[in-house]
Design a protein around this motif. Structure first.
Motif: not given
Length: 222
Positions: A94-112
């Motif tokens: 899976f491809k990994m994308y690092l995101e910052f969720n501005t609403f919850e103020k947390v970092f996420q890894v999106a796997l696609k």
């Protein structure tokens, strides 16, 4: 009034049977198929090593230890500010994308792969990998939930179709009442000169129902 209420419910059910349920069933079937393919793809691309870890590639470098891989992801969090996601590598196919969720103020890894699965990151380097694995391995449960949802949607659609086939229960009583009103209306006519001024109650009732039906039909067409 009862007939108009019956027609209103009928048109609502027709909307659900002809549009809402078919669309939701179609989307649910697509999700199920995507989950099946993603789950198969995950298993095919998972190779467990001595560290009980499937190697992770981050920025063209392969990490064979979960602690070092988690540490690298946390390090990247310090420089990522793109809420849309920044591609950082691949894990278990899976491809990994690092995101910052501005609403919850947390970092996420999106796997696609076909669908996208998101893992919320913490501050622990081992926990980062655990959370990513948990999200990927939740596909079987997601598949089970969607298959159950599909069964429920199909049952609801069937029940709605059966309800649509039920005629207006008071139809005979309505027609009898309209017939009586028509007779009364005839008796109330006063001479030929007044005949055109007399309101035909039953025709008026029919026109109201017909007009209501046309309005609902136009709403449905839109």
């Amino acid at each position: 009034m009862l007939k108009q209420s019956y027609l209103s419910q009928k048109y609502d059910l027709e909307e659900m049977v002809n549009r809402k349920y078919p669309q939701e069933i179609k989307e649910c079937n697509e999700t199920i198929e995507n989950l099946k393919q993603d789950d198969k793809y995950l298993k095919e691309n998972t190779i467990i090593n001595e560290d009980n870890f499937s190697p992770m590639k981050i920025n063209e470098q392969v990490y064979n230890e979960r602690a070092k891989a988690g540490e690298k992801i946390l390090e990247l969090c310090k420089s990522v500010k793109d809420t849309k996601g920044v591609y950082i590598g691949d894990y278990r196919g899976f491809k990994m994308y690092l995101e910052f969720n501005t609403f919850e103020k947390v970092f996420q890894v999106a796997l696609k792969n076909i669908q996208t699965y998101r893992a919320t990151l913490g501050n622990d380097k081992i926990g980062v990998i655990t959370r990513i694995n948990n999200v990927l391995e939740s596909m079987e449960k997601m598949l089970e939930n969607n298959e159950q949802r599909l069964q429920n949607l199909e049952l609801q659609c069937k029940n709605a179709q059966e309800t649509l086939a039920i005629p207006f229960a008071q139809e005979q009583e309505l027609q009898e009442s309209l017939a009586r009103l028509k007779e009364v209306n005839k008796l109330l006519k006063i001479g030929d000169t007044k005949e055109k001024e007399v309101i035909d109650i039953d025709d008026e009732e029919d026109e109201e129902i017909e007009e209501y039906s046309k309005n609902k039909s136009r709403e449905y067409v839109r």
